[in-house]
Write an enzyme that holds these catalytic residues in place. Structure first.
Site, PDB file in Angstrom:
ATOM      1  N   HIS A   1      21.728 -34.849 -29.816  1.00 51.87           N
ATOM      2  CA  HIS A   1      20.336 -34.632 -30.229  1.00 51.87           C
ATOM      3  C   HIS A   1      20.340 -33.479 -31.240  1.00 51.87           C
ATOM      4  O   HIS A   1      20.982 -32.446 -30.996  1.00 51.87           O
ATOM      5  CB  HIS A   1      19.478 -34.293 -29.015  1.00 51.87           C
ATOM      6  CG  HIS A   1      18.033 -34.215 -29.369  1.00 51.87           C
ATOM      7  ND1 HIS A   1      17.259 -35.332 -29.581  1.00 51.87           N
ATOM      8  CD2 HIS A   1      17.225 -33.147 -29.619  1.00 51.87           C
ATOM      9  CE1 HIS A   1      16.040 -34.964 -29.920  1.00 51.87           C
ATOM     10  NE2 HIS A   1      15.996 -33.648 -29.947  1.00 51.87           N
TER      11      HIS A   1
ATOM     12  N   GLY B   1      24.341 -43.495 -40.606  1.00 54.63           N
ATOM     13  CA  GLY B   1      25.657 -43.572 -39.968  1.00 54.63           C
ATOM     14  C   GLY B   1      26.682 -42.562 -40.446  1.00 54.63           C
ATOM     15  O   GLY B   1      27.880 -42.803 -40.338  1.00 54.63           O
TER      16      GLY B   1
ATOM     17  N   ASP C   1      16.575 -37.871 -23.622  1.00 57.04           N
ATOM     18  CA  ASP C   1      17.018 -36.491 -23.866  1.00 57.04           C
ATOM     19  C   ASP C   1      17.050 -35.611 -22.621  1.00 57.04           C
ATOM     20  O   ASP C   1      16.883 -34.396 -22.716  1.00 57.04           O
ATOM     21  CB  ASP C   1      16.124 -35.821 -24.928  1.00 57.04           C
ATOM     22  CG  ASP C   1      16.146 -36.587 -26.242  1.00 57.04           C
ATOM     23  OD1 ASP C   1      17.172 -37.215 -26.558  1.00 57.04           O
ATOM     24  OD2 ASP C   1      15.121 -36.561 -26.951  1.00 57.04           O
TER      25      ASP C   1
ATOM     26  N   ASN D   1      27.398 -39.762 -39.029  1.00 59.54           N
ATOM     27  CA  ASN D   1      28.161 -39.323 -37.849  1.00 59.54           C
ATOM     28  C   ASN D   1      29.165 -40.384 -37.419  1.00 59.54           C
ATOM     29  O   ASN D   1      30.296 -40.061 -37.048  1.00 59.54           O
ATOM     30  CB  ASN D   1      27.220 -38.991 -36.689  1.00 59.54           C
ATOM     31  CG  ASN D   1      26.687 -37.581 -36.763  1.00 59.54           C
ATOM     32  OD1 ASN D   1      27.398 -36.620 -36.482  1.00 59.54           O
ATOM     33  ND2 ASN D   1      25.432 -37.455 -37.179  1.00 59.54           N
TER      34      ASN D   1
ATOM     35  N   GLU E   1      27.013 -31.052 -36.402  1.00 59.18           N
ATOM     36  CA  GLU E   1      27.332 -32.360 -35.790  1.00 59.18           C
ATOM     37  C   GLU E   1      28.728 -32.814 -36.193  1.00 59.18           C
ATOM     38  O   GLU E   1      29.530 -33.216 -35.350  1.00 59.18           O
ATOM     39  CB  GLU E   1      26.300 -33.404 -36.226  1.00 59.18           C
ATOM     40  CG  GLU E   1      24.929 -33.131 -35.652  1.00 59.18           C
ATOM     41  CD  GLU E   1      23.889 -34.186 -36.019  1.00 59.18           C
ATOM     42  OE1 GLU E   1      22.943 -34.347 -35.254  1.00 59.18           O
ATOM     43  OE2 GLU E   1      24.025 -34.845 -37.065  1.00 59.18           O
TER      44      GLU E   1
ATOM     45  N   ASN F   1      25.209 -38.788 -25.930  1.00 62.58           N
ATOM     46  CA  ASN F   1      24.291 -38.742 -27.074  1.00 62.58           C
ATOM     47  C   ASN F   1      24.364 -37.376 -27.738  1.00 62.58           C
ATOM     48  O   ASN F   1      24.732 -36.390 -27.114  1.00 62.58           O
ATOM     49  CB  ASN F   1      22.853 -38.976 -26.579  1.00 62.58           C
ATOM     50  CG  ASN F   1      21.846 -39.003 -27.722  1.00 62.58           C
ATOM     51  OD1 ASN F   1      22.122 -39.566 -28.789  1.00 62.58           O
ATOM     52  ND2 ASN F   1      20.689 -38.406 -27.517  1.00 62.58           N
TER      53      ASN F   1
ATOM     54  N   ILE G   1      18.376 -46.550 -23.979  1.00 57.57           N
ATOM     55  CA  ILE G   1      19.482 -47.288 -23.360  1.00 57.57           C
ATOM     56  C   ILE G   1      18.991 -47.904 -22.051  1.00 57.57           C
ATOM     57  O   ILE G   1      18.461 -47.203 -21.187  1.00 57.57           O
ATOM     58  CB  ILE G   1      20.690 -46.348 -23.105  1.00 57.57           C
ATOM     59  CG1 ILE G   1      21.241 -45.824 -24.439  1.00 57.57           C
ATOM     60  CG2 ILE G   1      21.787 -47.032 -22.313  1.00 57.57           C
ATOM     61  CD1 ILE G   1      21.829 -46.887 -25.344  1.00 57.57           C
TER      62      ILE G   1
END
Ligand code: GAR
Length: 188
Positions: A104, A12, A145, A14, A174, A102, A88
Site C-alpha cells: 500500500h 505495472g 488494507d 512494480n 517500493e 500487498n 481478493i
C-alpha cells in the site's frame, strides 16, 4: 524453486521491477502475471521480459475458480499484489492462507481502505498536510488494507510537494524494498 504470481491492474512498474529483480534467481521465479484489465500496461511490460500474463473479468476474480486453475497450472506458491485494484475473494484467501501479500502506498492504518489507491492516496496525504508518508507491505485478509503489517518505510513530504512528487518518492521506496522483503519472507 518458489513460484510467485503477480496481480496488477495498471501500469505495472512494480511488476516489471519484480521480474527484473528475480531474473536468474535460483529460488524464486515470477511465473505468471494476472490482471483484471486486458488493456493494462503491465501485460506489455512483463511479456517483453518473457513472463506470460492473462486477463480475467471481475466476476472471474470474485468466483475464484478460474483464477485458482491458472495459479495451479503455474504451480504458484505466493501471490503478490502490485497495484491490484480488486478485492481478493474468499476462495483465493482460503487457498493461499498468509501467502498473499500487498503493498500500500502509504503508512497504514493511515490513508487505507476502500477508494484509497494509487494517486488518490497521495492526493489525500498532501491535502492532509502530512509531514511524512511511505509504504506498507502487509498480508492480505478479507478487509481492505487491514492484514498484518510485514514492513514499513518512510519518506518526507515537503510543504511544496505535489501528489505527483509524493508518488515519485513512494515509488522509489517500493522498487527498493518490495522484492527484497518478499525474497526474505520466501526464504524462511
Ligand atoms: C503502486 O504505488 C502501489 O503501491 C499502488 O498502486 C501503484 C501501482 O503502480 N497500490 C495501491 O494503491 C493498492 N491499494 P504500478 O502499476 O506502476 O506498479
Amino acid at each position: 524453486m518458489k513460484n510467485i504470481a503477480i496481480f496488477a491492474s495498471g501500469s505495472g512498474t512494480n511488476a516489471e521491477n519484480f521480474v527484473k529483480y528475480f531474473s536468474g534467481n535460483k529460488s524464486v521465479k515470477v511465473a505468471v502475471v494476472l490482471s483484471n484489465n486486458r488493456k493494462a500496461g503491465v501485460h506489455e511490460r512483463v511479456n517483453r521480459l518473457g513472463v506470460p500474463s492473462f486477463a480475467f473479468s471481475r466476476d472471474e476474480f470474485v468466483e475464484g475458480a478460474p483464477i485458482l486453475r491458472k495459479l495451479t497450472e503455474y504451480h504458484v506458491d505466493y501471490i503478490i499484489l502490485a497495484g491490484f485494484m480488486n478485492k481478493i475473494a474468499y476462495p483465493l484467501l482460503e487457498a493461499y492462507p498468509n501467502r498473499i501479500i500487498n503493498i500500500h502506498p502509504a503508512l497504514l492504518p493511515k490513508f487505507g481502505g476502500k477508494g484509497m489507491y494509487g494517486m488518490h492516496v497521495h492526493e489525500a496525504v498532501v491535502a492532509a498536510g502530512e509531514k511524512e508518508t511511505g509504504i506498507t507491505i502487509h498480508y492480505v485478509n478479507p478487509h481492505y488494507d487491514e492484514g498484518e503489517v510485514i514492513f514499513q518505510s518512510v519518506c518526507p513530504v515537503l510543504p511544496t510537494d505535489t501528489a505527483e512528487d509524493v508518488a515519485q518518492k513512494v515509488h522509489v521506496l517500493e522498487y527498493l524494498h518490495y522484492p527484497q522483503v518478499v525474497e526474505e519472507l520466501l526464504s524462511k
